[in-house]
Scaffold this active site. Structure first.
Site, PDB file in Angstrom:
ATOM      1  N   LYS A  44      33.989  28.515  40.637  1.00  0.00           N
ATOM      2  CA  LYS A  44      35.419  28.842  40.622  1.00  0.00           C
ATOM      3  C   LYS A  44      36.098  28.041  41.710  1.00  0.00           C
ATOM      4  CE  LYS A  44      38.079  31.722  38.336  1.00  0.00           C
ATOM      5  NZ  LYS A  44      37.898  32.328  37.014  1.00  0.00           N
ATOM      6  N   ASP A  48      43.115  29.269  35.395  1.00  0.00           N
ATOM      7  CA  ASP A  48      43.061  30.692  35.744  1.00  0.00           C
ATOM      8  C   ASP A  48      44.517  31.015  36.105  1.00  0.00           C
ATOM      9  OD1 ASP A  48      40.834  32.899  36.375  1.00  0.00           O
ATOM     10  OD2 ASP A  48      42.343  33.106  37.917  1.00  0.00           O
TER      11      ASP A  48
HETATM   12  N1  GLU Z   1      39.478  31.494  34.295  1.00  0.00           N
HETATM   13  C1  GLU Z   1      38.814  31.938  33.113  1.00  0.00           C
HETATM   14  C2  GLU Z   1      37.799  32.997  33.478  1.00  0.00           C
HETATM   15  O1  GLU Z   1      38.025  33.750  34.400  1.00  0.00           O
HETATM   16  C3  GLU Z   1      38.280  30.813  32.251  1.00  0.00           C
HETATM   17  C4  GLU Z   1      37.328  29.886  32.895  1.00  0.00           C
HETATM   18  C5  GLU Z   1      36.933  28.699  32.019  1.00  0.00           C
HETATM   19  O2  GLU Z   1      37.384  28.578  30.889  1.00  0.00           O
HETATM   20  O3  GLU Z   1      36.143  27.905  32.522  1.00  0.00           O
HETATM   21  O4  GLU Z   1      36.773  33.162  32.875  1.00  0.00           O
END
Ligand code: GLU
Length: 438
Positions: free
Chosen positions: A118, A158
């Site tokens: 992340k 996100d």
């Molecule tokens: N931010 C999204 C999550 O919390 C998607 C992440 C992604 O597609 O890599 O899963």
């Protein structure tokens, strides 16, 4: 847990996320001494790599601005690091670590080869011009690009990062890496390697999961009254799918307040306000004067509903809100955001036999569809909306079954929070053992 607190002081959200998982894992660790011997718990709470960097940029008036950028590459046991970027003023290392930790377990559930990571920044996109957003994204990528790649780490969106930001990030990556690697980011525009149904996937997937959970208890979404917090990408497409299944969504919100439309939210208006005009949700009452707008962040949970879908951000429902929802007769909660319920709220729901669809399972449709975007990029092909949506639906059906079976196997029947944590953990733990002490 003591070790985690000591080594990561002041990172409350990270402690909270680890606590929830460790509590779920107690029966697993008892039954499997091999995990203890291999030091899996000690290793799984320690990110493989944490990157922090300066992001300098000039605003439209020519002032120097400095933000902090993050990428936490948490676990690569089952695939390249995968997870979104969050741009929000509340971002600090503890938030990115909680999100990265959750992502490891979430990404293990869809059965696709993606590790957990992340990133993000404390940059606040609110009130910034398009030009400022672009300059920030370019500066952010100028550092990040050396740490990512289609076989290494694949960021996506996100909170605060959608198609526009991914476009600017991709443009800068392409330029400075002198390569066209579509699979380096997901959530891209459709003209340059994006997947149909990625935009809808998190919200749709959430509702597919809730549908499965209700159906296992001889219930359905039809004619249910639903309250959704948030008005972003997850909330909007959860609302759309819930309405398609015959539910009535009566409220949505942003960080300042909520709209209540007793006749049912008109989603086209919300899409126009949020996706096109990028304005606040209170604009809704200018279009629909019969609806009401109320200030406040937690007040939305005082509305009587059958199903609550927190799709805004972490710690949206605390113990007090949970008790209000229960007293008002709620039957199910579906976590669309990451960690939207506090650990006390989760316990309150479970103790009162409320069905709870946990974030790591219920919102995994977004990242799962990102993995489908990566597959299409590798194939240099794009699949139809129906094809991707069908795959997503199957994935959510399987995740529900996996979480439900794991819960039953470890004596926690119907506790999908424990089930998702356990199922997510087992695959990662076994893979880490197979790959040796790394
Ligand atoms: N931010 C999204 C999550 O919390 C998607 C992440 C992604 O597609 O890599 O899963």
């Amino acid at each position: 847990m003591d070790q985690v607190k000591k080594r990561n002081p002041g990172e409350d959200e990270f402690h909270q996320a680890v606590m929830e998982v460790l509590e779920s894992l107690e029966p697993v660790i008892e039954r499997h001494p091999e995990y203890k011997k291999a030091g899996i718990l000690e290793r799984i709470v320690e990110p493989e790599r944490q990157i922090m960097f300066r992001v300098p940029w000039l605003d439209d008036k020519g002032n120097v601005k400095i933000n902090r950028g993050f990428r936490v590459q948490f676990n690569s046991a089952i695939g390249p690091y995968k997870g979104g970027l969050r741009f929000h003023p509340s971002v600090y290392l503890g938030i990115i670590k909680f999100l990265g930790f959750e992502q490891v377990f979430k990404n293990s559930l869809p059965g696709l080869p993606i590790g957990g990571g992340k990133g993000g920044s404390d940059f606040d996109p609110k009130g910034k011009s398009d030009n400022e957003i672009m300059k920030f994204c370019q500066s952010f990528m100028t550092e990040l690009y050396r740490h990512i790649g289609p076989d290494l780490d694949v960021p996506a969106g996100d909170i605060g990062v959608g198609a526009r930001e991914i476009g600017y990030l991709f443009g800068q990556y392409k330029r400075i890496s002198n390569s066209y690697r579509a699979g380096v980011l997901t959530g891209k525009g459709l003209n340059y390697g994006g997947s149909l149904a990625r935009k809808e996937a998190t919200g749709f997937g959430l509702v597919y999961f809730v549908r499965e959970m209700l159906s296992a208890h001889n219930s359905s979404l039809k004619d249910k009254t639903i309250v959704i917090s948030g008005a972003g990408n997850v909330a909007i497409y959860a609302c759309q799918k819930a309405q398609e299944y015959g539910a009535k969504v009566i409220a949505m919100s942003d960080s300042k307040g909520y709209i209540y439309d007793k006749n049912g939210i008109k989603l086209d208006t919300v899409k126009q306000i949020k996706e096109v005009e990028r304005k606040r949700i209170n604009e809704y009452i200018n279009h629909h004067p019969e609806a009401e707008y109320h200030e406040g962040q937690k007040e939305i949970w005082e509305l009587k509903c059958d199903i609550a879908l927190p799709c805004a951000t972490q710690n949206d429902i605390n113990e007090e809100s949970a008790n209000i929802l229960i007293n008002n007769g709620v039957i199910a909660i579906g976590e669309g955001a990451n960690m939207p319920c506090t650990n006390e709220a989760i316990k309150t729901f479970l103790n009162n036999k409320i069905l709870l669809a946990p974030a790591k399972a219920a919102n995994a449709g977004g990242v799962a569809t990102s993995a489908l975007e990566m597959s299409q990029n590798s194939l240099r092909l794009s699949w139809s909306f129906e094809e991707v949506n069908k795959k997503l639906d199957n994935i959510m059906v399987n995740i529900f079954k996996t979480a439900s079976d794991a819960a039953a196997k470890y004596g926690k029947s119907e506790n999908y929070v424990a089930g998702a944590n356990i199922a997510g953990f087992l695959k990662i733990a076994d893979t880490m053992i197979a790959q040796g002490l790394v």
